[in-house]
Structures are given as structure tokens and as C-alpha cells.
Motif scaffolding. Structure first.
Motif: not given
Length: 242
Positions: A31-40
Motif C-alpha cells: 500500500l506504500y512505495p519503497s520511498d516511504a521508508r517504512v519497511w527499512p
């Protein structure tokens, strides 16, 4: 795989969306792109948890974390088995992140709002994490509910029992539902039980995730692939079901 310049792919034998009345979305990296920097951030918090639990340096903790992930499917499941941790404490720690990097996504919100029927989130994370992230994206109000890892009795996707528990809890007919998910293996069981399946991949390779987690694999259990979820919903789904 997606070809250069290609954002969406649909197999000739794909299950369509004309009969779908329940739309199910994974959360992280879907639901969010990688540049949201959530998963890192979550990934780093998990490494820190392993460091503190076992008294390891960062490199050793990272290696152990990845070993756990590949053997058990999630680090949480591994630590519940290997160290008998409290899963709620782990989830609270892992999801204590900075949400300021998440931007509103009006296009995604508009597309999800226009989907006919029910919308649900199915995640291996926590309910609070899903709600926090979806709220920052501006899409939380479009969802009826969140089915999280606690609802699954801490048994993560891709275990069949997790999907069965989800379908039962929310009275979902799999033959009238679609699942959007970022990891190909998590779509095997859903496809087998009748759900339409959509693999969501990053438009640009994410250096913070393993390569196999981002592959736009064309396999029988994957009906559709997209690197642009909002665009896929708007141009491949909504015109069909309108």
C-alpha cells in the motif's frame, strides 16, 4: 517479469474482477512505495531487538535475523519458537517508527474508495502499525477492518490456516475476492482457494529488501502484476467493474 516501460501485466488465463465484491490488501510494501521508508525502519528495529535479546553485535544479529526469516517465514515466529518471547512486546518495539516519511496518496485513496464492495487489510504486522500507516497515506477510512498477525494467532502468511481464519472471521467468499500482495509466495494459497491474485512489485529495485521479495515472477498462481497500484486499480480494475 515486467518489460522495460511496462507497469502492469495480466496473464491470458487470469481471473478478472467482474465478480469481486471484497478487496483484500497486504500492508507493507504493497500500500506504500519503497520511498516511504517504512519497511527499512521496521527491519532495523527487528535487528535491534535481536541484538538486545541475544547480546549480539549488529552484523551477527542481522545474520541471525535473516536465518530466522528464511527458516520460519518471519522473525517473530522464530523468536516465539526459539526464545518464547512475548509477541506483543516484539510488535510494539518493531513498529515504533517515524511516520513522517509517509506521504498522502490521493490517487490511491481515490481508486480504493471507488472499488465496489468491502475493503480489508490482511497483514503479518500489527493492527496499530497498519492503522498508523494507512492513516498517513489517507486511506484508512476506506477499509472496513484490519486482520493482523494477532488475529491469525501469530501464524504468518503464507500458511493456509491464516487465510482460512481470515476468510472465516470476515465471511469472505474467496471466489468473489481479490488479494493484492507484494511477495509472490504469499499468493499461492489464495489463488488455490479461488481468489484473484495481484502481485505488487516496486517500480525501482528496493536496496533494503531481498531480491526474491521483489521479483515480478510470472507463475500460475499470479493473475496480475503491477508496479503502480493506484494506476492498476484505476486503469485495469475500475473500468472492468464499473
Amino acid at each position: 517479469m515486467l518489460l522495460p516501460g511496462e507497469s502492469h501485466f495480466t496473464t491470458p488465463e487470469s481471473r478478472g474482477f467482474t465478480e469481486v465484491d471484497t478487496w483484500v490488501f497486504d500492508l507493507d510494501n504493497t500500500l506504500y512505495p519503497s520511498d516511504a521508508r517504512v519497511w527499512p525502519q521496521v527491519d532495523e528495529r527487528i535487528t535491534l531487538y535481536v541484538m538486545r535479546l541475544y547480546g549480539l553485535d549488529g552484523i551477527s544479529a542481522r545474520a541471525l535475523q535473516k536465518y530466522f526469516y528464511h527458516r520460519y517465514g518471519t522473525t517473530l515466529k522464530a523468536l516465539m519458537v526459539e526464545a518464547q518471547i512475548d509477541p506483543h512486546d516484539f510488535l510494539d518495539f518493531a513498529h515504533d517508527i517515524d511516520h513522517s516519511t509517509i506521504r498522502l496518496d490521493p490517487a490511491l485513496g481515490d481508486a480504493i474508495e471507488r472499488l465496489p464492495g468491502r475493503k480489508l487489510i490482511l497483514t503479518n504486522g500489527s493492527r496499530r502499525h497498519a492503522q498508523n500507516v494507512a492513516a498517513k497515506l489517507g486511506i484508512l477510512d476506506h477499509f472496513e477492518d484490519v486482520f493482523d498477525i494477532a488475529d491469525a494467532d501469530f501464524v504468518p502468511k503464507p500458511e493456509r490456516s491464516t487465510y482460512e481464519r481470515f476468510l472465516s472471521r470476515h465471511a469472505v467468499d474467496p471466489r468473489r475476492s481479490a488479494l493484492f500482495e507484494d511477495i509472490a509466495r504469499n499468493l499461492v494459497v489464495p489463488h488455490d482457494i479461488g481468489m484473484a491474485t495481484v502481485l505488487v512489485v516496486p517500480a525501482i529495485l528496493d536496496p533494503f529488501r531481498e531480491a526474491f521479495e521483489q521479483e515480478a515472477v510470472r507463475e500460475p498462481h499470479i493473475d496480475h502484476i503491477t508496479s503502480d497500484l493506484a494506476g492498476f486499480l484505476s486503469h485495469r480494475v475500475l473500468p472492468v467493474v464499473a
